[in-house]
Design an enzyme around this catalytic site. Structure first.
Site, PDB file in Angstrom:
ATOM      1  N   GLU A  57     -14.266 -16.911 -42.339  1.00  0.00           N
ATOM      2  CA  GLU A  57     -13.260 -17.977 -42.268  1.00  0.00           C
ATOM      3  C   GLU A  57     -11.874 -17.393 -41.972  1.00  0.00           C
ATOM      4  OE1 GLU A  57     -11.000 -20.305 -45.704  1.00  0.00           O
ATOM      5  OE2 GLU A  57     -13.149 -20.779 -45.657  1.00  0.00           O
ATOM      6  N   LYS A  73     -21.167 -16.064 -50.130  1.00  0.00           N
ATOM      7  CA  LYS A  73     -19.945 -16.887 -50.070  1.00  0.00           C
ATOM      8  C   LYS A  73     -18.729 -16.016 -49.758  1.00  0.00           C
ATOM      9  CE  LYS A  73     -17.186 -20.457 -50.692  1.00  0.00           C
ATOM     10  NZ  LYS A  73     -15.898 -19.970 -51.157  1.00  0.00           N
TER      11      LYS A  73
END
Length: 310
Positions: A179, A172
């Site tokens: 991102e 993550k």
């Protein structure tokens, strides 16, 4: 299945609701009462303390899912839960913890005879409607035991086992680092278009890109929504925070000798966004004026500066 969720913020509250809608028995708790009352109206069983939440869990092993901020808050919540649970019970950390902290907490929980799972959770405020992407680390047998929970929270094919303790939060972390780079690329691209002589309607640009282009994505869909609400983003200041995962990703790249210039520069660009005026930019402007006589922008907006002989 049955589980307790502690931490009913923007994601935790919606996750509790999605699980209730999926037929699970959810005991919902939070440090403040308001979110617990709201969760109760949506079908969860209210619990106003962690003690009450654990006490209302009937199945064995008991499962406690934590959705609290990373750092000391998570440490405190893990310690509190561990003091209330029994050997064989399960704690799941669904927040954005640093994977090193996760490994440390796992050792502590395991020493008490319990199981600790880390679940990197992506989906934000849209997760209730479309589901959450779940990246799970820990013991594979415990992952399989809890799989009905993951299956309800995620869209089809949206969850998976990543490996030993810390793997879920590590994946993550890298997800969020990627991102950062994607957001920076979109931001720079739209600025180049916005500053050009052509001045196309950015709503029209996003509409075209959303259909068939190589750069179409969910982030682009969100850009389209943002431009629909405010076509020139006049109501938004260009101040961009970071929640930690970008820094951790860059540090991991350094530790692993992996060149990651895009992610690193996207993180640094966020730091730049928080400065009303960059002192380093002032230094660069002054030096350029000193060695090359380049004009500098003075207080008041006009350009000036002394030209020097080469």
């Amino acid at each position: 299945m049955e589980l307790g969720i502690y931490g009913l913020g923007r994601m935790g509250g919606n996750m509790a609701t999605r699980l209730v809608q999926g037929g699970h028995r959810v005991v919902a708790s939070n440090r403040s009462r308001g979110p617990v009352d709201e969760a109760a109206t949506l079908g969860a069983i209210p619990a106003y303390t962690m003690e009450e939440m654990v006490g209302k869990l009937e199945a064995s092993p008991k499962i406690v899912w934590l959705m609290v901020p990373s750092g000391q808050v998570t440490d405190d919540a893990v310690d509190h839960a561990t003091s209330l649970l029994k050997p064989g019970d399960i704690i799941i950390d669904g927040g954005n913890s640093n994977f090193h902290d996760t490994q440390r907490r796992n050792a502590k929980v395991a020493a008490a005879g319990m199981h600790y799972m880390d679940c990197g959770t992506s989906g934000g405020i849209w997760g209730l409607k479309v589901g959450y992407s779940l990246m799970v680390g820990g013991e594979q047998a415990i992952f399989q035991h809890c799989e009905p929970i993951f299956k309800t929270l995620a869209p089809e094919n949206g969850y998976g086992y990543m490996g030993a303790s810390g793997a879920g939060h590590f994946v993550k972390m890298v997800h969020n680092g990627i991102e950062y780079g994607m957001l920076q690329a979109y931001g720079e691209g739209f600025e180049i278009i916005e500053k050009s002589e052509f001045k196309p309607d950015l709503r029209e640009v996003t509409r075209v890109w959303q259909n068939g282009s190589v750069v179409r994505s969910w982030l682009l869909d969100l850009a389209a929504l943002a431009f629909a609400e405010d076509p020139t983003l006049a109501e938004i200041q260009g101040y961009v925070q970071d929640s930690g995962e970008g820094r951790w990703t860059v540090q991991a790249a350094i530790d692993e000798d992996v060149p990651a210039p895009v992610i690193t520069l996207s993180l640094l660009a966020r730091f730049v966004s928080r400065q009303d005026e960059s002192f380093s930019a002032k230094v660069i402007a002054a030096l350029r004026n000193q060695f090359g006589g380049h004009a500098v922008k003075m207080e008041g907006g006009e350009f000036g500066g002394v030209k020097h002989e080469a």
